[in-house]
Enzyme design. Structure first.
Site, short mmCIF file in Angstrom:
data_model
loop_
_atom_site.label_atom_id
_atom_site.label_comp_id
_atom_site.label_asym_id
_atom_site.label_seq_id
_atom_site.Cartn_x
_atom_site.Cartn_y
_atom_site.Cartn_z
N ASP A 13 0.82 -1.22 0.00
CA ASP A 13 0.00 0.00 0.00
C ASP A 13 0.85 1.27 0.00
O ASP A 13 0.46 2.29 0.56
CB ASP A 13 -0.97 0.03 1.21
N LYS A 16 2.00 2.04 -5.12
CA LYS A 16 2.64 1.47 -6.31
C LYS A 16 1.81 1.69 -7.56
O LYS A 16 2.34 1.93 -8.63
CB LYS A 16 2.86 -0.04 -6.14
N GLY A 40 -4.12 -4.67 -4.30
CA GLY A 40 -5.15 -3.70 -4.67
C GLY A 40 -4.46 -2.46 -5.19
O GLY A 40 -3.69 -1.84 -4.47
N HIS A 41 -4.65 -2.17 -6.45
CA HIS A 41 -4.03 -0.99 -7.05
C HIS A 41 -5.10 -0.01 -7.49
O HIS A 41 -5.99 -0.37 -8.25
CB HIS A 41 -3.17 -1.39 -8.25
N GLN A 222 2.12 -6.20 -2.99
CA GLN A 222 2.43 -6.22 -1.56
C GLN A 222 3.73 -5.43 -1.30
O GLN A 222 4.03 -4.52 -2.05
CB GLN A 222 2.53 -7.65 -0.99
P1 IMP Z 1 -2.58 -12.93 2.11
O1 IMP Z 1 -1.66 -12.37 1.09
O2 IMP Z 1 -4.02 -12.76 1.77
O3 IMP Z 1 -2.24 -14.34 2.49
O4 IMP Z 1 -2.38 -12.07 3.47
C1 IMP Z 1 -1.17 -12.14 4.22
C2 IMP Z 1 -0.79 -10.75 4.76
O5 IMP Z 1 -0.43 -9.92 3.67
C3 IMP Z 1 -1.90 -10.03 5.52
O6 IMP Z 1 -1.31 -9.26 6.55
C4 IMP Z 1 -2.47 -9.09 4.46
O7 IMP Z 1 -3.09 -7.97 5.04
C5 IMP Z 1 -1.21 -8.73 3.71
N1 IMP Z 1 -1.47 -8.31 2.32
C6 IMP Z 1 -1.74 -9.07 1.26
N2 IMP Z 1 -1.88 -8.34 0.15
C7 IMP Z 1 -1.68 -7.06 0.52
C8 IMP Z 1 -1.65 -5.83 -0.20
O8 IMP Z 1 -1.83 -5.75 -1.42
N3 IMP Z 1 -1.40 -4.71 0.54
C9 IMP Z 1 -1.14 -4.77 1.87
N4 IMP Z 1 -1.14 -5.89 2.57
C10 IMP Z 1 -1.41 -7.03 1.91
#
Ligand code: IMP
Length: 428
Positions: A13, A16, A40-41, A222
């Site tokens: 977040d 990007k 999420g972009h 991420q």
């Molecule tokens: P997962 O990727 O759904 O398995 O989540 C694992 C961790 O990564 C959690 O803390 C999510 O909040 C975090 N996470 C996954 N995708 C994003 C993203 O695009 N932005 C911020 N945090 C993310």
């Protein structure tokens, strides 16, 4: 001209989407190389807002967009996202979108498992609940269904049986009903033609683009502190989010990723559980959260907010081989009288200048801050470094010094054109 790889240098977040969109203007091909629709972009183009999760950001501009083998793909979500963007007037044809035929699929049973585990666990990760972790488990467990399997129904059936026999035990343990092999097969067959229309050996498309002198932009999702090896394990995502993955997750060699641009927010946020030494639960935290509109793009979850952590970003600079950074959301700091930057961690009677790997140490780390004078003037919408006030410039220079990387781009609002270019990443 170099290729460019964009990675988040914090917990995701960092903004990007806007930077990738801005750089896609100058690129010929945009590639996703890890993660899935947990990303999420938000792109704001000519005042129109596009929210992408799985599609590479280049699609909005009609650039060749590649979903690489390192991505886990929920095919239903993919088709839904294509339809949603089409409704906004952007057609996504197989000329524009290429899906690696060796990418692994996220299936409904992965989402079930992700959500059931989170609900049952006493140590929640705070996942997005989209099945990312379980899909990667099946990938490394060599039982995943891949895009290319959709073209071979005879081989797909026994693959599904094998997968379900593994999942049966897990599902029963969590009180979930058994998944139905025939139903899953039928569901996959129904979407197979639509998905296969985009499927290609993506590594080959990229190799040809590279040989033709095209500029390739690798779009990380991420952030580095969510990397499965280098992040705040186990509070991480299940893929390698660092720049090195751009090569393996796309099928280009290690020189392919080129210039590494780290995206860095002028303060720190994180979603989900896990250690966060600089987290603020006071009025400054509320300022960052409200002024920065810190809410998850896809999940709507509020993000935790805190001061800038130079220790973490310096570590990210090393781990990713970051050449330069794009600093985002500086304007969110406008109006704060005194700013703090974390320059070390106090853990018991030790002071460290890096984040140790141990879970207990990470949880116990207390920030050692340095204070810097804030500013009351607005930096929002600045389009030249000269437009920034002296204290904002001091803050930016101090960040550069502490993290050991120069600012290549400075973003001063969500709008594409509110970007100050200090150094063109494509110039290498
Ligand atoms: P997962 O990727 O759904 O398995 O989540 C694992 C961790 O990564 C959690 O803390 C999510 O909040 C975090 N996470 C996954 N995708 C994003 C993203 O695009 N932005 C911020 N945090 C993310």
């Amino acid at each position: 001209m170099a290729n460019v790889t964009v990675v988040g240098a914090q917990w995701g977040d960092e903004g990007k989407g806007k930077i990738v969109d801005w750089l896609s203007n100058r690129a010929d091909v945009v590639v996703r190389f890890q993660g899935g629709h947990n990303a999420g972009h938000t792109l704001v183009v000519d005042g129109k807002v596009y929210k992408l999760a799985l599609l590479p950001s280049g699609v909005v501009q009609g650039k060749t967009s590649v979903i690489g083998n390192g991505v886990v793909v929920d095919p239903w979500h993919l088709l839904g996202e294509i339809a949603k963007i089409a409704d906004q007037g952007v057609a996504i044809t197989p000329d524009v979108l290429i899906l690696a035929d060796n990418a692994c699929l996220i299936l409904p049973l992965h989402r079930d498992l992700d959500q059931a585990r989170e609900a049952a666990s006493s140590q929640k990760i705070g996942t997005t609940g989209r099945g990312i972790g379980p899909a990667y488990e099946d990938k490394v467990g060599r039982r995943a269904i891949r895009v290319a399997d959709l073209a071979d129904p005879d081989a797909l059936k026994p693959k599904i049986e094998r997968l379900l026999s593994h999942h049966g035990a897990l599902r029963r343990g969590l009180g979930l009903p058994d998944a139905d092999a025939t139903e899953l097969f039928d569901q996959l067959m129904e979407i197979a033609p639509k998905i296969l229309a985009y499927a290609q050996p993506a590594w080959r498309v990229l190799d040809q683009a590279h040989k033709a002198g095209k500029r390739i932009l690798f779009e990380g999702a991420q952030g580095s502190l969510l990397d499965v090896d280098h992040g705040t394990y186990p509070f991480v995502t299940s893929s390698n989010t660092v720049a090195g993955q751009a090569a393996a997750g796309s099928g280009m060699g290690p020189k392919g990723p080129g210039y590494v641009l780290g995206i860095v927010k002028a303060y720190t946020t994180r979603v989900g559980e896990g250690p966060f030494a600089c987290e603020l639960n006071d009025e400054v935290g509320t300022h960052l959260s409200t002024v920065g509109r810190e809410v998850g793009v896809n999940t709507g979850r509020p993000r935790r907010c805190g001061w800038f952590d130079a220790v973490l970003v310096r570590q990210s600079v090393a781990i990713n081989g970051i050449d330069g950074i794009a600093l985002t959301k500086l304007d969110v700091l406008d109006g704060l009288k005194t700013l703090k930057i974390c320059v070390g961690y106090k853990i018991g009677d030790r002071v460290l200048d890096y984040l140790p790997a141990g879970m207990r140490d990470q949880a116990a780390a207390e920030p050692v801050y340095e204070e810097i004078e804030g500013w009351s003037e607005s930096t929002a919408g600045a389009r030249s470094f000269k437009d920034l006030n002296a204290n904002a410039i001091k803050y930016v220079r101090r960040v550069e010094e502490l993290i050991g990387a120069p600012v290549a781009l400075l973003s001063t609002s969500p709008e594409r054109d509110d970007t100050i270019l200090m150094r063109d990443p494509f110039a290498g």
